[in-house]
Design a protein around this motif. Structure first.
Motif, mmCIF file in Angstrom:
data_model
loop_
_atom_site.group_PDB
_atom_site.id
_atom_site.type_symbol
_atom_site.label_atom_id
_atom_site.label_comp_id
_atom_site.label_asym_id
_atom_site.label_seq_id
_atom_site.Cartn_x
_atom_site.Cartn_y
_atom_site.Cartn_z
ATOM 1 N N MET A 1 -8.717 46.397 119.067
ATOM 2 C CA MET A 1 -9.024 47.494 119.980
ATOM 3 C C MET A 1 -7.766 48.312 120.159
ATOM 4 S SD MET A 1 -11.156 45.673 123.045
ATOM 5 C CE MET A 1 -11.754 47.196 123.765
ATOM 6 N N SER A 2 -7.924 49.600 120.445
ATOM 7 C CA SER A 2 -6.725 50.374 120.709
ATOM 8 C C SER A 2 -6.373 50.229 122.184
ATOM 9 C CB SER A 2 -6.905 51.837 120.323
ATOM 10 O OG SER A 2 -8.013 52.368 120.989
ATOM 11 N N ILE A 3 -5.180 49.729 122.436
ATOM 12 C CA ILE A 3 -4.702 49.507 123.800
ATOM 13 C C ILE A 3 -3.486 50.404 123.962
ATOM 14 C CG2 ILE A 3 -4.004 47.739 125.480
ATOM 15 C CD1 ILE A 3 -5.067 45.663 123.315
ATOM 16 N N ASP A 4 -3.729 51.642 124.406
ATOM 17 C CA ASP A 4 -2.658 52.641 124.409
ATOM 18 C C ASP A 4 -1.817 52.591 125.674
ATOM 19 O OD1 ASP A 4 -4.249 53.526 122.237
ATOM 20 O OD2 ASP A 4 -5.416 54.738 123.637
ATOM 21 N N CYS A 5 -2.441 52.236 126.802
ATOM 22 C CA CYS A 5 -1.735 52.377 128.070
ATOM 23 C C CYS A 5 -2.047 51.195 128.978
ATOM 24 C CB CYS A 5 -2.174 53.673 128.755
ATOM 25 S SG CYS A 5 -3.962 53.677 129.083
ATOM 26 N N ASN A 6 -1.344 51.123 130.100
ATOM 27 C CA ASN A 6 -1.582 50.070 131.075
ATOM 28 C C ASN A 6 -3.004 50.082 131.593
ATOM 29 O OD1 ASN A 6 0.625 48.437 131.295
ATOM 30 N ND2 ASN A 6 1.702 49.833 132.665
ATOM 31 N N GLY A 7 -3.544 51.290 131.798
ATOM 32 C CA GLY A 7 -4.909 51.427 132.295
ATOM 33 C C GLY A 7 -5.901 50.767 131.355
ATOM 34 N N CYS A 8 -5.735 51.016 130.053
ATOM 35 C CA CYS A 8 -6.627 50.443 129.037
ATOM 36 C C CYS A 8 -6.515 48.918 129.070
ATOM 37 C CB CYS A 8 -6.234 50.892 127.634
ATOM 38 S SG CYS A 8 -6.042 52.651 127.462
ATOM 39 N N TYR A 9 -5.279 48.454 129.134
ATOM 40 C CA TYR A 9 -5.010 47.018 129.149
ATOM 41 C C TYR A 9 -5.736 46.364 130.317
ATOM 42 C CZ TYR A 9 -2.402 42.663 129.712
ATOM 43 O OH TYR A 9 -2.056 41.348 129.861
ATOM 44 N N HIS A 10 -5.623 46.939 131.510
ATOM 45 C CA HIS A 10 -6.239 46.358 132.701
ATOM 46 C C HIS A 10 -7.758 46.449 132.652
ATOM 47 C CE1 HIS A 10 -2.572 45.265 134.617
ATOM 48 N NE2 HIS A 10 -2.086 46.484 134.460
ATOM 49 N N LYS A 11 -8.271 47.523 132.076
ATOM 50 C CA LYS A 11 -9.715 47.697 131.952
ATOM 51 C C LYS A 11 -10.286 46.603 131.041
ATOM 52 C CE LYS A 11 -11.321 52.040 131.679
ATOM 53 N NZ LYS A 11 -11.742 53.296 131.037
ATOM 54 N N ILE A 12 -9.610 46.356 129.924
ATOM 55 C CA ILE A 12 -10.044 45.323 128.984
ATOM 56 C C ILE A 12 -9.958 43.955 129.654
ATOM 57 C CG2 ILE A 12 -9.468 44.141 126.820
ATOM 58 C CD1 ILE A 12 -8.471 46.948 125.816
ATOM 59 N N ARG A 13 -8.838 43.716 130.342
ATOM 60 C CA ARG A 13 -8.619 42.428 131.002
ATOM 61 C C ARG A 13 -9.703 42.168 132.060
ATOM 62 N NH1 ARG A 13 -5.494 40.292 135.175
ATOM 63 N NH2 ARG A 13 -5.027 38.116 134.724
ATOM 64 N N ARG A 14 -9.992 43.177 132.867
ATOM 65 C CA ARG A 14 -11.027 43.031 133.905
ATOM 66 C C ARG A 14 -12.385 42.722 133.282
ATOM 67 N NH1 ARG A 14 -8.774 46.948 136.955
ATOM 68 N NH2 ARG A 14 -9.931 48.565 135.882
ATOM 69 N N ALA A 15 -12.715 43.438 132.217
ATOM 70 C CA ALA A 15 -13.998 43.233 131.537
ATOM 71 C C ALA A 15 -14.092 41.789 131.020
ATOM 72 C CB ALA A 15 -14.160 44.219 130.394
#
Length: 74
Positions: A5-19
């Motif tokens: 997956m493309s994990i470009d920023c902290n926001g993306c990282y946290h969104k993936i982690r939460r999911a």
């Protein structure tokens, strides 16, 4: 199972982690930001996890590798 997956920023990282944390059939996960990889293990259907992740994050999810462990998907 390994996903790309493309994990470009902290926001993306946290969104993936939460999911991932909300999916109860996932026992453990590892998000490797630099390699753009997400590793998950547990007794789940790989396609279901990929679809859920895509819906939750609006990002392309590519299944790279699926390992079977003790008759369970990993």
């Amino acid at each position: 199972m390994t996903l790309r997956m493309s994990i470009d920023c902290n926001g993306c990282y946290h969104k993936i982690r939460r999911a991932l944390l909300e999916m109860h059939d996932i026992e453990s996960h590892l998000i490797e930001r630099k390699q753009q990889r997400v590793m998950v293990s547990g007794a789940f259907v790989p396609q279901d996890v990929a679809i859920k992740l895509r819906k939750r994050t609006n990002r392309r999810v590519q299944i790279m590798d699926i390992k079977e462990v003790d008759g369970h998907h990993a």
